[in-house]
Design a protein around this motif. Structure first.
Motif, mmCIF file in Angstrom:
data_model
loop_
_atom_site.group_PDB
_atom_site.id
_atom_site.type_symbol
_atom_site.label_atom_id
_atom_site.label_comp_id
_atom_site.label_asym_id
_atom_site.label_seq_id
_atom_site.Cartn_x
_atom_site.Cartn_y
_atom_site.Cartn_z
ATOM 1 N N ARG A 38 -8.932 2.172 15.424
ATOM 2 C CA ARG A 38 -9.768 2.930 14.486
ATOM 3 C C ARG A 38 -8.920 3.869 13.633
ATOM 4 O O ARG A 38 -9.119 3.967 12.414
ATOM 5 C CB ARG A 38 -10.816 3.718 15.273
ATOM 6 C CG ARG A 38 -11.783 4.504 14.401
ATOM 7 C CD ARG A 38 -12.836 5.185 15.233
ATOM 8 N NE ARG A 38 -13.659 4.217 15.942
ATOM 9 C CZ ARG A 38 -14.604 4.556 16.818
ATOM 10 N NH1 ARG A 38 -14.818 5.846 17.093
ATOM 11 N NH2 ARG A 38 -15.330 3.630 17.419
ATOM 12 N N LEU A 39 -7.967 4.535 14.261
ATOM 13 C CA LEU A 39 -7.080 5.419 13.497
ATOM 14 C C LEU A 39 -6.216 4.621 12.532
ATOM 15 O O LEU A 39 -5.985 5.048 11.387
ATOM 16 C CB LEU A 39 -6.204 6.226 14.457
ATOM 17 C CG LEU A 39 -6.911 7.302 15.290
ATOM 18 C CD1 LEU A 39 -5.954 7.914 16.291
ATOM 19 C CD2 LEU A 39 -7.501 8.373 14.402
ATOM 20 N N GLU A 40 -5.716 3.478 12.965
ATOM 21 C CA GLU A 40 -4.892 2.653 12.080
ATOM 22 C C GLU A 40 -5.690 2.149 10.885
ATOM 23 O O GLU A 40 -5.186 2.139 9.751
ATOM 24 C CB GLU A 40 -4.319 1.477 12.875
ATOM 25 C CG GLU A 40 -3.259 1.890 13.900
ATOM 26 C CD GLU A 40 -2.841 0.739 14.781
ATOM 27 O OE1 GLU A 40 -3.466 -0.345 14.667
ATOM 28 O OE2 GLU A 40 -1.912 0.909 15.595
ATOM 29 N N ARG A 41 -6.941 1.742 11.124
ATOM 30 C CA ARG A 41 -7.772 1.298 9.998
ATOM 31 C C ARG A 41 -8.110 2.464 9.069
ATOM 32 O O ARG A 41 -8.179 2.288 7.846
ATOM 33 C CB ARG A 41 -9.051 0.642 10.522
ATOM 34 C CG ARG A 41 -8.852 -0.775 11.028
ATOM 35 C CD ARG A 41 -10.188 -1.436 11.316
ATOM 36 N NE ARG A 41 -10.812 -0.849 12.484
ATOM 37 C CZ ARG A 41 -10.660 -1.288 13.722
ATOM 38 N NH1 ARG A 41 -9.866 -2.311 13.951
ATOM 39 N NH2 ARG A 41 -11.281 -0.717 14.726
ATOM 40 N N THR A 42 -8.322 3.651 9.652
ATOM 41 C CA THR A 42 -8.584 4.824 8.814
ATOM 42 C C THR A 42 -7.374 5.165 7.959
ATOM 43 O O THR A 42 -7.500 5.473 6.763
ATOM 44 C CB THR A 42 -8.962 6.020 9.698
ATOM 45 O OG1 THR A 42 -10.084 5.671 10.519
ATOM 46 C CG2 THR A 42 -9.330 7.219 8.845
ATOM 47 N N ILE A 43 -6.182 5.099 8.556
ATOM 48 C CA ILE A 43 -4.956 5.375 7.800
ATOM 49 C C ILE A 43 -4.769 4.342 6.696
ATOM 50 O O ILE A 43 -4.406 4.679 5.561
ATOM 51 C CB ILE A 43 -3.748 5.393 8.754
ATOM 52 C CG1 ILE A 43 -3.826 6.623 9.665
ATOM 53 C CG2 ILE A 43 -2.439 5.406 7.981
ATOM 54 C CD1 ILE A 43 -2.765 6.653 10.745
ATOM 55 N N ALA A 44 -5.025 3.062 7.017
ATOM 56 C CA ALA A 44 -4.901 2.021 5.998
ATOM 57 C C ALA A 44 -5.902 2.236 4.863
ATOM 58 O O ALA A 44 -5.576 2.042 3.681
ATOM 59 C CB ALA A 44 -5.103 0.651 6.639
ATOM 60 N N TYR A 45 -7.131 2.663 5.217
ATOM 61 C CA TYR A 45 -8.145 2.925 4.187
ATOM 62 C C TYR A 45 -7.724 4.085 3.283
ATOM 63 O O TYR A 45 -7.796 3.992 2.052
ATOM 64 C CB TYR A 45 -9.476 3.224 4.864
ATOM 65 C CG TYR A 45 -10.473 3.917 3.971
ATOM 66 C CD1 TYR A 45 -11.125 3.226 2.952
ATOM 67 C CD2 TYR A 45 -10.770 5.271 4.138
ATOM 68 C CE1 TYR A 45 -12.039 3.854 2.132
ATOM 69 C CE2 TYR A 45 -11.678 5.908 3.319
ATOM 70 C CZ TYR A 45 -12.306 5.201 2.321
ATOM 71 O OH TYR A 45 -13.209 5.833 1.498
ATOM 72 N N ILE A 46 -7.260 5.181 3.899
ATOM 73 C CA ILE A 46 -6.836 6.336 3.103
ATOM 74 C C ILE A 46 -5.652 5.974 2.222
ATOM 75 O O ILE A 46 -5.589 6.353 1.043
ATOM 76 C CB ILE A 46 -6.489 7.520 4.034
ATOM 77 C CG1 ILE A 46 -7.736 7.984 4.780
ATOM 78 C CG2 ILE A 46 -5.898 8.675 3.241
ATOM 79 C CD1 ILE A 46 -7.458 9.063 5.811
ATOM 80 N N GLN A 47 -4.702 5.218 2.771
ATOM 81 C CA GLN A 47 -3.529 4.820 1.991
ATOM 82 C C GLN A 47 -3.924 3.934 0.820
ATOM 83 O O GLN A 47 -3.414 4.106 -0.300
ATOM 84 C CB GLN A 47 -2.540 4.076 2.897
ATOM 85 C CG GLN A 47 -1.171 3.848 2.279
ATOM 86 C CD GLN A 47 -0.420 5.133 2.050
ATOM 87 O OE1 GLN A 47 -0.277 5.936 2.967
ATOM 88 N NE2 GLN A 47 0.069 5.344 0.848
ATOM 89 N N SER A 48 -4.844 3.000 1.056
ATOM 90 C CA SER A 48 -5.287 2.131 -0.045
ATOM 91 C C SER A 48 -6.023 2.920 -1.125
ATOM 92 O O SER A 48 -5.830 2.679 -2.323
ATOM 93 C CB SER A 48 -6.192 1.021 0.503
ATOM 94 O OG SER A 48 -7.370 1.568 1.058
ATOM 95 N N GLU A 49 -6.856 3.907 -0.683
ATOM 96 C CA GLU A 49 -7.568 4.712 -1.669
ATOM 97 C C GLU A 49 -6.601 5.588 -2.471
ATOM 98 O O GLU A 49 -6.755 5.735 -3.695
ATOM 99 C CB GLU A 49 -8.600 5.599 -0.959
ATOM 100 C CG GLU A 49 -9.778 4.840 -0.377
ATOM 101 C CD GLU A 49 -10.613 4.182 -1.440
ATOM 102 O OE1 GLU A 49 -10.769 4.775 -2.522
ATOM 103 O OE2 GLU A 49 -11.114 3.067 -1.209
ATOM 104 N N LEU A 50 -5.606 6.152 -1.807
ATOM 105 C CA LEU A 50 -4.621 6.966 -2.524
ATOM 106 C C LEU A 50 -3.798 6.111 -3.489
ATOM 107 O O LEU A 50 -3.484 6.548 -4.608
ATOM 108 C CB LEU A 50 -3.696 7.667 -1.524
ATOM 109 C CG LEU A 50 -4.355 8.767 -0.661
ATOM 110 C CD1 LEU A 50 -3.347 9.331 0.316
ATOM 111 C CD2 LEU A 50 -4.935 9.868 -1.530
#
Length: 287
Positions: A205-217
């Motif tokens: 869940r944390l890895e997917r959240t980090i990937a989501y934030i990175q993609s949005e940034l």
């Protein structure tokens, strides 16, 4: 040929969504994508990874001790069976030797007010888990055998006492091992559940959240880059247009000067018209 389409019911869809959320597949933390949030999620992932490593080591240590206790418990139970067998045989021999007398009443009367066998409870620390350890304390000096076996069978009664003392010692050892065994079993189950939860739910869940934030940034950076490129393109088009208008009016005003002074195309056109009228009036006065 008839074809039938079967759509899943609402309950089946909700149940599948619950299973997906519980399994951690496709789930992420709802958070606004910012640099600070990205740093926070990375620190949480680092802490979860470290916690998973420590819990895994704890589980391995507890499992190792659990297997050792399992072997000791099996040997202790086997020894307990032998001791109880010998004690029962000694009791039967003592009754036969003392017959037709019943020495049980005499033995009960010789029991003192204080216990001859005492139990002390200690604790053993294994990877942060407190395991109870039972220790037998014997006080044979206070035992009274003045009238026991006075008629006959005294030697067999003494042997029976020793046999049951050995059986009691084996029973206390089994109680200590069995209690530690059950405690370790429960702690290992809890630790393994935590390890599996961190490995299968928290970390993904944390890895997917980090990937989501990175993609949005990254998307925000791309939009900002595109916006700057569009602004530069529009500025270039406006500058070319002003230059063309000034060229048509016959005014050679550098682009840099236009940019520095902030003169627009309309102001530049009005300035050029006023300058042309002044030149015409001067020529009429001279001639």
């Amino acid at each position: 040929m008839a074809v039938f389409l079967v759509w899943p019911s609402e309950g089946e869809v909700v149940q599948s969504q619950k299973k997906t959320i519980m399994s951690g597949q496709g789930a992420r933390i709802n958070i606004f994508p910012t640099r600070m949030a990205l740093t926070t999620m990375k620190s949480k992932l680092k802490g979860a990874t470290r916690g998973h490593s420590l819990l895994k080591k704890k589980s391995d240590a507890l499992t190792l001790r659990f297997r050792a206790l399992l072997g000791k418990l099996a040997d202790a139970k086997e020894e307990m069976g032998k001791e109880m067998k010998n004690a029962s045989f000694s009791l039967a021999t003592a009754k036969w030797a003392a017959s037709p007398l019943d020495v049980s009443h005499t033995i009960i009367e010789n029991v003192g007010p204080t216990a001859f066998e005492k139990l002390k409870i200690n604790s053993d620390n294994v990877a942060g888990v407190e395991l109870p350890v039972f220790e037998q304390l014997s006080d044979t000096g206070k035992q009274s055998e003045q009238l026991t076996g006075l008629g006959k069978g005294g030697e067999q009664i003494r042997k029976t006492r020793e046999s049951y003392s050995k059986a009691l010692k084996a029973l206390i050892s089994i109680a200590s091992l069995q209690t530690s065994f059950v405690t370790l079993d429960q702690v290992i189950k809890i630790t393994n559940r935590r390890v599996n939860a961190i490995e299968c739910i928290v970390k993904p869940r944390l890895e997917r959240t980090i990937a989501y934030i990175q993609s949005e940034l990254d998307e925000i950076d791309r939009e900002e880059f595109y916006r700057l490129k569009m602004i530069q393109s529009k500025k270039k088009i406006a500058a070319d247009k002003r230059e063309a208008e000034l060229a048509d009016l016959g005014i050679a005003l550098p682009e840099k000067e236009l940019v520095d002074t902030g003169i627009s195309a309309n102001i530049a056109a009005a300035f050029s018209e006023d300058a042309a009228e002044e030149q015409t009036e001067d020529s009429l006065i001279v001639f």
